[in-house]
Motif scaffolding. Sequence first.
Motif, PDB file in Angstrom:
ATOM      1  N   GLN A 116       0.856  -1.188   0.000  1.00  0.00           N
ATOM      2  CA  GLN A 116       0.000   0.000   0.000  1.00  0.00           C
ATOM      3  C   GLN A 116       0.891   1.236   0.000  1.00  0.00           C
ATOM      4  O   GLN A 116       1.582   1.520   0.967  1.00  0.00           O
ATOM      5  N   LEU A 117       0.843   1.969  -1.100  1.00  0.00           N
ATOM      6  CA  LEU A 117       1.763   3.081  -1.322  1.00  0.00           C
ATOM      7  C   LEU A 117       1.270   4.407  -0.756  1.00  0.00           C
ATOM      8  O   LEU A 117       2.064   5.333  -0.598  1.00  0.00           O
ATOM      9  N   GLY A 118      -0.016   4.507  -0.492  1.00  0.00           N
ATOM     10  CA  GLY A 118      -0.513   5.796  -0.019  1.00  0.00           C
ATOM     11  C   GLY A 118      -1.915   5.701   0.533  1.00  0.00           C
ATOM     12  O   GLY A 118      -2.612   4.690   0.366  1.00  0.00           O
ATOM     13  N   ASN A 119      -2.319   6.770   1.184  1.00  0.00           N
ATOM     14  CA  ASN A 119      -3.667   6.829   1.760  1.00  0.00           C
ATOM     15  C   ASN A 119      -4.082   8.279   1.974  1.00  0.00           C
ATOM     16  O   ASN A 119      -3.241   9.183   2.028  1.00  0.00           O
ATOM     17  N   LYS A 120      -5.365   8.473   2.074  1.00  0.00           N
ATOM     18  CA  LYS A 120      -5.874   9.791   2.411  1.00  0.00           C
ATOM     19  C   LYS A 120      -5.569  10.115   3.871  1.00  0.00           C
ATOM     20  O   LYS A 120      -5.399   9.226   4.697  1.00  0.00           O
ATOM     21  N   GLY A 121      -5.502  11.408   4.164  1.00  0.00           N
ATOM     22  CA  GLY A 121      -5.444  11.861   5.544  1.00  0.00           C
ATOM     23  C   GLY A 121      -6.832  12.284   5.988  1.00  0.00           C
ATOM     24  O   GLY A 121      -7.818  12.146   5.255  1.00  0.00           O
ATOM     25  N   ARG A 122      -6.913  12.810   7.206  1.00  0.00           N
ATOM     26  CA  ARG A 122      -8.218  13.200   7.729  1.00  0.00           C
ATOM     27  C   ARG A 122      -8.049  14.248   8.818  1.00  0.00           C
ATOM     28  O   ARG A 122      -7.122  14.172   9.632  1.00  0.00           O
ATOM     29  N   VAL A 123      -8.947  15.221   8.808  1.00  0.00           N
ATOM     30  CA  VAL A 123      -9.075  16.105   9.954  1.00  0.00           C
ATOM     31  C   VAL A 123     -10.530  16.060  10.405  1.00  0.00           C
ATOM     32  O   VAL A 123     -11.449  16.169   9.594  1.00  0.00           O
ATOM     33  N   ASP A 124     -10.727  15.802  11.684  1.00  0.00           N
ATOM     34  CA  ASP A 124     -12.071  15.870  12.266  1.00  0.00           C
ATOM     35  C   ASP A 124     -12.350  17.326  12.612  1.00  0.00           C
ATOM     36  O   ASP A 124     -11.514  17.997  13.225  1.00  0.00           O
TER      37      ASP A 124
END
Length: 395
Positions: A190-198
Amino acid sequence: MDAQTAKKIIEKNLQYDDVKRLLVRLVQHASPQTELLEAEPRVLALISDVIKPELERAGLHPSIDQKGNLVLRLNGRGRGDRLMLVGYAMSAAPSSMQNPYSGEIVDGAPYELEGECVWGRGACEQKGSLAAMLAAARFLGMIKVELPSDLYFVVSTAGETGRHDSLAHVLDHDNVEADWCIIDGPPEIQLGNKGRVDILVTVKGKQAHSSRPWEGVNAIEGAMKILEKLRPLMPYPEDKAHPELGKVSLTPNAIESFPKATHTIQSECRIMFDRRLLPGDDPRKAIRQMEETIGKIAPFEIEVQPRDFMYPSEVEKDAEVVQALEAAIRTVSGQQPTYSFSTAANDTGLFNFRGIQAINYGARDIRFQHTDHDLVSLNKVFDAAKVFAFLAIHR
């Protein structure tokens, strides 16, 4: 040590039945997410009462830090390519799953999986990869070969919290010095992923008895107006897209009003929003966009605040850690590696932000995450254990 010698040592000393035993034991120990998050006693006990003793029986000497994370360091001869393997102790709550901690061995055929599978909450998510890493670490303790460079095995108290706190503590306080990191993930690289801010939006009105609503200012009505104003941003607040990760997204995922009293016009309402981020995105820009879209809504008081944040992540295929993992998969399995990206946020972004090349790999099967049929293929877990063991002794 050359690659073929490393492969032969693994084939001789790393046993399917030991991986199976470890996975069953991990699943049978409940370690669910609760409101206590990383401080949940059952999560801490999985680390202190199950994982640590298993490592010690293999002649290893792990430590547990102030937050309950386990850190095992094995010294190698070189200073480059220092590798960290990261697994998680916490799993989702059992919810409506039947026999969530049985650790039963079931046939994979009804689930389109080959061979034996282990049934239980967290099997397909955290505990399959954790068993693979634990088996690889125990293998190293028993064979006692010189490692090419330092190896760290970290078991985090997180896994379902949606924040970096646990591993940030490890990086800041546990004297780990890694160049590469492989975090629990799927059988692909898995080369990448989204980030997140709550993002928490709080709207305040005026409390009154609900038999006289005209005397109050109902915060629930204010929340409805906020959701209506934000409708054009949901689910896609921007048009830009990543070729693998797609667009960013915005969605409300929790709402609560106060006071907790019957027949009362509510004076406060809180809405939590999940705002996904692409690699390179600035969370502050996402928050400003919400603030500007909501604007002022009389007669309510409105506040927009950031809460938990996780970095997005992306690593190129030519990164050293990717190339090393590719070589391990080819050598151990004889197969070509495949690649993936994830819309979910995880800790790889934190490591990459800190200058440590980080990707995901392991035995996760997202088809069964948080479902009533949580199980994992033992063949996949065993394959991952062999890959981790190979990376430890040859890179």
